[in-house]
Structures are given as structure tokens and as C-alpha cells.
Design a protein around this motif. Structure first.
Motif: not given
Length: 459
Positions: A163-166, A108-109, A204-206, A147-148
């Protein structure tokens, strides 16, 4: 008048004769008390305790105690050995699941930083970006989005963060779309939209993916440790069982003057066989786990880290040019990411001994990057952009694509090797566990049989 003659009085009733006075002897004897009711609870408990005490008196009674102790020991031994094998099997299964989750999170990353690298590089072209790069960007976003939910289903502990990552990914995609729309119309604000989207992705995401990866690595390490430690319980109880039966054999020989009790000696032999099998099988599991942990598992982590840092560096290369003279911070970020790539590739080479020339491929790209920076720093921004966006042979993009493709192949091979090795290490452990329980039951039966023969001789 005639008088009646008086009636005679009725005869006096005879009194019963008085009992003779008791003799001194008979007066001293008291009647016996009534026997207690035999049907009461207290009577039953007392009778039971009396039978127990009589059953453990003397040598036969002690033999019964030894027999009971060895029977319990046999059952405990079987359960301990079974639990050791089942614990190792479960730990290996969970380790494989955590390893797969780690690879999934890193995919994903990698997909996100790859998408960012493609978006920023295509942005340099101006107007409509190249269709192939746009398609690759959408493919990377789709892969991350697919993949999430898979990662959330595989590890419930990661659901909230994923969920926050999405939401962060959705926000990033919206930012890139706004940047593209403004860039097509030639509005300079498009560059700011892209910088903000890329910055939010890194803010945020990484970091969230890094935290999830670290948590799953800790879980995997704990399961590796549990699988390696499963041998201790089986060996400890097995050694104790051997000693206990040896002591029982010696004690029995001294009491009965018979040096061999065949059933009890059979129990001793079975415990020895069970101990050896447990030590060999579980010892082999521990050795394999250590080999996987320090081999393909560590190799996969190193290559994955290098890929993530490499895509991050590629995105910063484009962001440096997009900033047009104010991108020093992005070039510093490129240098930091390049250092991570070089270090993790060195780690991977030390682990595997052969990294498919990833180090050489990265060096080729790094040289092309320096050429781009020389053009930009020399005031040739247009030429630097042309060099950064070219996909011809010998270009920076071509060199980076070669590194990305080869590192992906190495990562897949290392991940598959780790998963296969863990699966093979756990093969048959559940069956060995049930055989251990059955062996414990047989040991218990042999102990009862051997002592029962000697107890019978006292009757």
C-alpha cells in the motif's frame, strides 16, 4: 335405705413371661452389617476397577495389554505417515506460492526501473519525447500498477508495504509528469523534477521491494526445508512400529510356543511396506525440492536480479547526461549496477550452464555505454546524447533492448520450470497421506485379531 353390695376388684392382668437368659454362645454373635447399596457411584467404580484388574491378570491379561498397545501404535503410525505426506504437500504448495510472489515482486521492480530508464532516456531528446518510448513508459507503469493489487492479494503479509509502495509509485509518476511538462516548454527545472522523481523511486519504492523480496525468499526457503524434513516423522514412527511388533511377536511366541502369528506377521509386513513407500516417495520429494531450489529457482532469482540492475544502470546512463558535467555520482551508480549484472549473470551461467548468451549481450551494451561516456568526457555532449537516444542498429539502446528481451525470455522459462517442478513434486502426496492413515487402521485391526486368537485359547 338400701345398701349396694361392694363390687369385687378386677382380676389382675397376667404379665408376659420373662425371656430366658441368653446363653454365653448366643450373646457373643453380632448381627451382620447390611450390604452396601449396589447402585452407588462408588460401588460401580469399585466393580469396574475390579473387572479391570481381573482382566489384566496373568498371561491373557498381558496379551490384552499388548493388543491395546499395538492397536494404538497402528493408529499413531497411520496418522504420522498421513501427516508427513500432507505436510510435504502443504509445504510444496506454499513454496510454489512464495516463488510466484517473488517473481511477481521482481516484475514490479523491473517494470519500475524500466519505466525510469525510458523516462530518463526520452528526456534527453528535449521537447516532445519519442511516442514509442512514451508508450513503453506508460506500459511499464501500467504493468507495475496492475501487479501491486495482485501481489497484495497473493500474500497478506505484504499488504501494508505494498500500500505504501503504491503511494510511492503515484508520487513518482507525478514527478515524471511535472518533468515532462517543464521539458516540453524548455524549462531547465524539468531536469530537477526528473532527478528528484528518480531519486525518490530509489529511496522509497525499490528498497521496499527489495525487503519484500527478501522476506518472501525466506518464506520459500523455510517451506523448502519443511518439505525436505517431512520424511523424518514417517520414518521414525515406522521404524519404531517395526521394532514394537517384532518384540510382540517374540514375546507371544515364547508364551504360546507358536512361532508364527499370521495376522500379527501381516501387520509387521504392512508396516514395512508403509515404511519403504514413505521413505521412497518422501525421499524423492526431498531430492526434487533440493534440485528446484538449487536449479531453476536459483536461476530465476539470478536472472531477475541481473535485469533489475541492468535497468537501473540504463537509467543512470541517461541521468549522467542530463546532469551535464555534474553526473559523476550517476556514473558511479552505473558502475555499481553493472557489477551486479555481471556477477548475477555469472551465477546464472554456473547454475543453468546456458544463459542464452546474456553475458555477451550485456558486454555489447556495456561497450556502447563506454563509447557514450568517451564522447561526453571528451566534451562532445550533443554527440553523446545523440548516441544515447539513438535506436538504430548498433546503438546503445538497440544493444540494451536485445539484452532485455533475451533476459526476459530466460526468466520466464526458469520461473515456469521451477513452478512446474514444484507442482510435479507434490502430485499425489495428499492421496498417499490418506492411504497411510488407512494402512494404520489395518495394522491396528490385524494386531487385535492376532492377539485375540491367542487370548481365546485360554478360555
Amino acid at each position: 335405705m338400701t345398701r349396694t353390695a361392694p363390687q369385687p376388684p378386677p382380676p389382675a392382668q397376667a404379665r408376659p413371661p420373662a425371656p430366658p437368659p441368653p446363653s454365653p454362645d448366643s450373646a457373643a454373635v453380632a448381627p451382620p452389617p447390611p450390604p452396601p447399596a449396589s447402585g452407588g457411584a462408588a460401588g460401580r467404580v469399585g466393580a469396574g476397577m475390579s473387572r479391570v484388574r481381573s482382566g489384566v491378570r496373568g498371561t491373557p491379561g498381558r496379551m490384552r495389554l499388548v493388543s491395546a498397545g499395538l492397536m494404538v501404535l497402528g493408529l499413531v503410525l497411520g496418522l504420522a505417515v498421513g501427516q508427513s505426506f500432507w505436510a510435504a504437500d502443504g509445504a510444496l504448495g506454499r513454496a510454489a506460492d512464495n516463488t510466484a510472489q517473488i517473481v511477481r515482486l521482481q516484475e514490479i521492480q523491473t517494470s519500475l526501473v524500466r519505466a525510469d530508464a525510458l523516462a530518463t532516456n526520452a528526456f534527453l531528446v528535449g521537447g516532445l519525447e519519442p511516442p514509442e518510448q512514451r508508450a513503453e513508459y506508460e506500459e511499464s507503469i501500467a504493468q507495475a500498477a496492475g501487479l501491486l493489487p495482485e501481489a497484495a492479494g497473493a500474500q497478506p503479509a505484504d499488504v501494508a508495504v505494498l500500500a505504501d509502495l503504491n503511494l510511492a509509485v503515484v508520487g513518482y509518476v507525478d514527478g515524471v509528469s511535472a518533468a515532462r511538462a517543464n521539458n516540453r516548454q524548455g524549462f531547465p527545472v524539468g531536469a530537477q523534477y526528473l532527478r528528484l522523481a528518480s531519486a525518490d523511486l530509489r529511496a522509497d519504492a525499490l528498497p521496499a521491494l527489495d525487503a519484500l523480496g527478501a522476506a518472501n525468499q525466506e518464506r520459500a526457503a523455510a517451506e523448502f526445508s519443511a518439505a525436505r524434513s517431512a520424511i523424518y516423522l514417517a520414518v521414525a514412527v515406522g521404524v519404531f512400529g517395526l521394532g514394537a511388533i517384532v518384540i510382540a511377536l517374540i514375546w507371544l511366541a515364547r508364551r504360546t510356543h507358536r512361532y508364527v502369528n499370521v495376522p500379527l506377521a501381516g501387520a509387521e509386513l504392512l508396516v514395512l511396506v508403509l515404511l519403504v513407500i514413505s521413505a521412497v516417495v518422501l525421499g524423492s520429494v526431498a531430492s526434487r525440492v533440493a534440485a528446484v531450489r538449487d536449479g531453476p529457482y536459483a536461476h530465476a532469482l539470478a536472472v531477475s536480479d541481473a535485469r533489475i540492475a541492468a535497468y537501473d544502470a540504463k537509467a543512470n546512463e541517461s541521468l549522467t547526461l542530463i546532469s551535464r558535467g555534474s553526473g559523476a555520482a550517476f556514473e558511479t551508480a552505473w558502475t555499481d549496477s553493472a557489477g551486479v549484472v555481471e556477477q548475477r549473470l555469472s551465477d546464472a551461467l554456473a547454475i543453468a550452464g546456458d544463459d542464452g548468451d546474456l553475458d555477451g549481450l550485456w558486454t555489447t551494451y556495456a561497450a556502447a555505454h563506454r563509447a557514450i561516456r568517451d564522447l561526453d568526457d571528451g566534451g562532445n555532449w550533443d554527440e553523446a546524447v545523440a548516441a544515447a537516444t539513438s535506436r538504430e542498429d548498433g546503438s546503445a539502446n538497440a544493444a540494451f533492448d536485445a539484452f532485455a528481451s533475451s533476459s526476459a525470455d530466460v526468466l520466464v522459462a526458469a520461473s515456469d520450470e521451477a513452478t512446474t517442478a514444484l507442482t510435479q513434486a507434490s502430485s499425489g502426496l495428499a492421496v498417499w497421506g490418506w492411504l497411510g492413515v488407512l494402512a494404520g487402521v489395518v495394522v491396528s485391526g490385524l494386531a487385535w485379531w492376532g492377539l485375540a486368537q491367542r487370548i481365546e485359547e485360554y478360555r
